[in-house]
Design a protein around this motif. Sequence first.
Motif, PDB file in Angstrom:
ATOM      1  N   GLY A  41      37.204  44.751  46.019  1.00 47.80           N
ATOM      2  CA  GLY A  41      38.891  44.854  46.345  1.00 47.80           C
ATOM      3  C   GLY A  41      39.436  44.238  45.112  1.00 47.80           C
ATOM      4  O   GLY A  41      39.466  43.106  44.964  1.00 47.80           O
ATOM      5  N   GLY A  45      44.304  42.885  40.243  1.00 49.70           N
ATOM      6  CA  GLY A  45      43.571  42.051  39.299  1.00 49.70           C
ATOM      7  C   GLY A  45      43.712  40.498  39.426  1.00 49.70           C
ATOM      8  O   GLY A  45      43.165  39.808  38.409  1.00 49.70           O
ATOM      9  N   ASP A  63      36.658  49.090  43.400  1.00 47.39           N
ATOM     10  CA  ASP A  63      37.728  49.603  44.279  1.00 47.39           C
ATOM     11  C   ASP A  63      38.088  51.044  43.922  1.00 47.39           C
ATOM     12  O   ASP A  63      38.041  51.441  42.668  1.00 47.39           O
ATOM     13  CB  ASP A  63      39.046  48.642  43.591  1.00 47.39           C
ATOM     14  CG  ASP A  63      40.095  48.812  44.648  1.00 47.39           C
ATOM     15  OD1 ASP A  63      40.485  50.028  45.062  1.00 47.39           O
ATOM     16  OD2 ASP A  63      40.664  47.678  44.818  1.00 47.39           O
ATOM     17  N   GLU A  92      34.796  53.160  42.773  1.00 43.55           N
ATOM     18  CA  GLU A  92      34.309  53.800  43.955  1.00 43.55           C
ATOM     19  C   GLU A  92      34.278  53.138  45.396  1.00 43.55           C
ATOM     20  O   GLU A  92      34.591  51.841  45.039  1.00 43.55           O
ATOM     21  CB  GLU A  92      32.817  54.404  43.775  1.00 43.55           C
ATOM     22  CG  GLU A  92      32.126  53.332  43.160  1.00 43.55           C
ATOM     23  CD  GLU A  92      30.528  53.869  43.092  1.00 43.55           C
ATOM     24  OE1 GLU A  92      30.070  54.614  43.847  1.00 43.55           O
ATOM     25  OE2 GLU A  92      29.885  53.538  42.071  1.00 43.55           O
ATOM     26  N   GLY A 115      38.005  43.756  50.103  1.00 42.72           N
ATOM     27  CA  GLY A 115      38.091  45.333  50.142  1.00 42.72           C
ATOM     28  C   GLY A 115      38.889  45.727  51.210  1.00 42.72           C
ATOM     29  O   GLY A 115      39.731  45.541  51.754  1.00 42.72           O
ATOM     30  N   HIS A 117      39.109  45.919  55.241  1.00 43.72           N
ATOM     31  CA  HIS A 117      39.170  44.705  56.172  1.00 43.72           C
ATOM     32  C   HIS A 117      38.621  45.051  57.252  1.00 43.72           C
ATOM     33  O   HIS A 117      38.721  44.223  58.304  1.00 43.72           O
ATOM     34  CB  HIS A 117      40.277  43.853  56.264  1.00 43.72           C
ATOM     35  CG  HIS A 117      40.625  43.354  54.660  1.00 43.72           C
ATOM     36  ND1 HIS A 117      40.903  43.782  53.723  1.00 43.72           N
ATOM     37  CD2 HIS A 117      40.465  41.724  54.646  1.00 43.72           C
ATOM     38  CE1 HIS A 117      41.089  42.766  52.838  1.00 43.72           C
ATOM     39  NE2 HIS A 117      40.755  41.686  53.169  1.00 43.72           N
TER      40      HIS A 117
END
Length: 196
Positions: A41, A45, A63, A92, A115, A117
Amino acid sequence: MLGEIYEELGTENLIPVSKEEGEFISNFLKRNNIKKTLEVGFAYGCSAAAIISATQSRHYAIDPFQKRDFQNAGIKNMERLGFRRFLDFREEFSDTALPRMLMEGVRVDFAFIDGLHLFDSIFVDFYFIDMILEENGYVCFHDYWMPSTRAVISWIANNKKNYEIIDVSVGELIIVKKVRNEERRWDHFIPFNAGM
Ligand SMILES: C[S@@+](CC[C@H](N)C(=O)[O-])C[C@H]1O[C@@H](n2cnc3c(N)ncnc32)[C@H](O)[C@@H]1O
């Protein structure tokens, strides 16, 4: 450092880790002298910036939607901060990226899970990260308020006795530490709190 990114995003944006959480992660990594890191995730950034600012070392980030949903904002932030050379970005889904990294022989001392959830996604992320995490390594989960995250932590607390739960009481973070490698019987299972 994170300040620069937040100025643009605005602090009301709920996607990234908060400034307080980012600073905690950064200090935690410095305090424990951690260099090998990974996250699921990436988004803008923010968590990556917190991690790389502390380690100045290679950081894996996974991600699938950097282009589609973020117009590469996370990558641009990394470039702006001078962190792009440390970033090993995998565009990916984590459920295919993580087993591939396992096959590549990647090993890490710290992983950040933020990522998809859903319970099953967090569980699968942890499942593979556990296999690439060094002994004495840490996994930090975001969004501990969510029943899906809490259920995964409860499963770990009850079933993975080689992990210690560290309730850091900072924002929505919770950390687990792999204190030794695992020894479980093939039929081991302790019921856990699935939040029902
Ligand atoms: C809450 S955001 C992450 C925020 C980031 N950690 C930060 O602090 O800036 C969740 C991210 O997970 C990504 N994501 C969604 N499904 C995913 C999957 N299956 N594998 C990896 N990442 C996924 C989304 O594209 C989104 O960027």
